[in-house]
Design a protein around this motif. Structure first.
Motif, PDB file in Angstrom:
ATOM      1  N   VAL A 212     -10.401   6.236  33.990  1.00 54.37           N
ATOM      2  CA  VAL A 212      -9.772   7.539  33.789  1.00 54.37           C
ATOM      3  C   VAL A 212      -8.306   7.510  34.211  1.00 54.37           C
ATOM      4  O   VAL A 212      -7.436   8.097  33.545  1.00 54.37           O
ATOM      5  CB  VAL A 212     -10.549   8.617  34.580  1.00 54.37           C
ATOM      6  N   ILE A 213      -8.004   6.807  35.304  1.00 55.01           N
ATOM      7  CA  ILE A 213      -6.621   6.752  35.782  1.00 55.01           C
ATOM      8  C   ILE A 213      -5.722   6.077  34.749  1.00 55.01           C
ATOM      9  O   ILE A 213      -4.606   6.525  34.487  1.00 55.01           O
ATOM     10  CB  ILE A 213      -6.553   5.997  37.131  1.00 55.01           C
ATOM     11  N   ARG A 214      -6.218   5.018  34.139  1.00 54.16           N
ATOM     12  CA  ARG A 214      -5.431   4.333  33.106  1.00 54.16           C
ATOM     13  C   ARG A 214      -5.260   5.218  31.883  1.00 54.16           C
ATOM     14  O   ARG A 214      -4.222   5.181  31.213  1.00 54.16           O
ATOM     15  CB  ARG A 214      -6.102   3.014  32.733  1.00 54.16           C
ATOM     16  N   GLU A 215      -6.270   6.041  31.590  1.00 56.28           N
ATOM     17  CA  GLU A 215      -6.161   6.986  30.483  1.00 56.28           C
ATOM     18  C   GLU A 215      -5.060   8.009  30.762  1.00 56.28           C
ATOM     19  O   GLU A 215      -4.263   8.349  29.887  1.00 56.28           O
ATOM     20  CB  GLU A 215      -7.489   7.706  30.270  1.00 56.28           C
ATOM     21  N   ILE A 216      -5.027   8.501  32.014  1.00 51.98           N
ATOM     22  CA  ILE A 216      -4.010   9.483  32.385  1.00 51.98           C
ATOM     23  C   ILE A 216      -2.614   8.878  32.250  1.00 51.98           C
ATOM     24  O   ILE A 216      -1.699   9.487  31.683  1.00 51.98           O
ATOM     25  CB  ILE A 216      -4.251   9.976  33.825  1.00 51.98           C
ATOM     26  N   LEU A 217      -2.446   7.657  32.767  1.00 55.13           N
ATOM     27  CA  LEU A 217      -1.148   6.988  32.691  1.00 55.13           C
ATOM     28  C   LEU A 217      -0.750   6.741  31.232  1.00 55.13           C
ATOM     29  O   LEU A 217       0.422   6.854  30.867  1.00 55.13           O
ATOM     30  CB  LEU A 217      -1.190   5.668  33.460  1.00 55.13           C
ATOM     31  N   ARG A 218      -1.724   6.424  30.385  1.00 63.51           N
ATOM     32  CA  ARG A 218      -1.428   6.188  28.972  1.00 63.51           C
ATOM     33  C   ARG A 218      -0.933   7.464  28.307  1.00 63.51           C
ATOM     34  O   ARG A 218       0.037   7.448  27.541  1.00 63.51           O
ATOM     35  CB  ARG A 218      -2.680   5.671  28.257  1.00 63.51           C
TER      36      ARG A 218
END
Length: 432
Positions: free
Chosen positions: A230-236
């Protein structure tokens, strides 16, 4: 003879074409009706879930006190709820993107049922804290926003999202009143029983009336996103043009312009209403209902009309400018009547900011990521509810209520200047 046959064939083709056109028109019309019905059901689900949520919020202090929890412990309980909502927002949003709006709303309603079930058997402090756990997936409002986002065009979105303010206002008014009446007339656990049954009904409504997939997954072109954390999704998502800038503006303004004057008043309302305004409990209830009515009128009716006449950039700047004026008014207010007057532009700015930023951010990302973006937006207020009361409590104790106003004034002047000078792209993605 051949000419007659050609004319006959031509006439048949025209008739067939006309029938197809008529069929397509009827299909389009029936599809529009179907979309309207689904959106109305989403409004209903959001209204019921918010009603039950505010119903338990009014009862929770008394239940906690009856179990021997002091004010400090109750603060920890509220912080636990806020942290769970904060963590669950982006996860819930990504779940909605992966499995659809229907599955997300069913998850939210089922989590609400578990929440009230645990609350109804909370006969000790550990059980009371345990009852907060399902809150991680209780996101009926973002779930309804996801349905609306999927079923509306970009030009319709702000107006449709704004009408959720009616749901919020109805939830505050009916929920607060119903919780008090049920707990007084019957038992402190009766609101929990009503919330349990109500959320079960909500789950059935979502299963029957929300389509299995509100919108085709034609734009789910990057399937490997499901592997991301989820964190990588947010950063993306933050890398899309304008997303980071709008999100920062939203976060700062929600933190300093909403969390302190609204969030603190909601959590510490009994203390401030007694110490600063000198109100009785019944009068505090009337004031809360007044806020609910304002929320309904402003976000449900006014904001939607403005989106048809003003650009989103203009409305965003206007909300920040009004927040600055509200800050000055809050710094100078001395009576509850002053606060009632200030509440009008405060609710206008609050409703406009939330509606416009949600609309802008969902347009800035692919439609396959709108659920995650709405989940991130939904996590902003739980974060400020967790941090805001701590900051606001210190300010209130050291400098008084006027400190909220001056802080809000200076923060929003800075944001207004930033929005005037910046060139944040607010247009929808070309790929949509």
């Amino acid at each position: 003879l051949s000419t007659m046959n050609a004319k006959a064939r031509s006439g048949g083709e025209e008739e067939s074409s006309g029938m197809r056109t008529e069929t397509l028109g009827e299909s389009s019309y029936s599809g529009e009706i179907k979309r309207g019905q689904v959106i109305l059901v989403a409004y209903l689900i959001a209204t019921l879930e918010l009603t039950f949520l505010f119903m338990q919020m009014g009862v929770m202090p008394y239940l906690a006190k009856s179990l021997g929890l002091d004010s400090v412990g109750f603060g920890y309980l509220q912080t636990t709820f806020g942290v769970l909502q904060l963590v669950g927002g982006p996860i819930f949003g990504r779940f909605a993107d992966q499995f659809g709006s229907r599955a997300a709303l069913i998850l939210s309603c089922a989590s609400g049922s578990a929440f009230f079930l645990l609350m109804s058997v909370s006969t000790s402090i550990p059980l009371l804290f345990l009852s907060r756990l399902p809150a991680v997936f209780m996101h009926g409002l973002p779930g309804a926003q996801k349905v609306i986002t999927d079923l509306t065009t970009p030009s319709q979105r702000a107006d449709a999202l704004g009408k959720l303010g009616l749901c919020f206002g109805i939830g505050i008014i009916i929920g607060s009143a119903l919780g008090g009446v049920l707990s007084t007339k019957f038992s402190i656990f009766v609101p929990a029983y009503v919330g349990l049954v109500g959320n079960l009904i909500n789950t059935v409504i979502a299963m029957i009336w929300i389509p299995l997939q509100a919108k085709p997954k034609s734009d789910h072109h990057v399937m490997h996103h499901s592997k991301y954390l989820v964190i990588r999704e947010i950063l993306r998502l933050m890398k899309f043009p304008g997303v980071m800038e709008i999100f920062i503006v939203k976060y700062i303004d929600v933190c300093f312009s909403l969390s302190l004057p609204i969030g603190l008043f909601m959590i510490m309302f009994s203390i401030i209403s007694m110490d600063f305004f000198g109100l009785e409990a019944v009068e505090s209830g009337y004031l809360m209902s007044y806020f609910g009515v304002l929320q309904m009128v402003v976000q449900g009716l006014v904001v939607g009309k403005l989106t048809n006449h003003c650009t989103e950039r203009t409305l965003l700047r206007l909300s920040i400018f009004v927040f600055a004026g509200v800050g000055l008014g809050m710094a100078l207010m001395r009576t509850v009547w002053h606060y009632c007057i200030i509440a009008m532009p405060l609710m206008f700015a609050f409703s406009t900011l939330n509606t416009i930023t949600d609309s802008i951010l969902t347009k800035a990302v692919p439609s396959s990521d709108t659920g995650t973006m709405l989940g991130i937006c939904a996590s902003v207020q739980p974060l400020t509810r967790t941090v805001g009361p701590t900051i606001g409590g210190v300010l209130y104790k050291q400098f008084g209520v006027s400190s909220f106003g001056y802080l809000q004034l200076f923060v929003n002047i800075g944001l207004f200047i930033y929005l005037l000078k910046s060139k944040i792209p607010l247009g929808e993605m070309k790929s949509r």
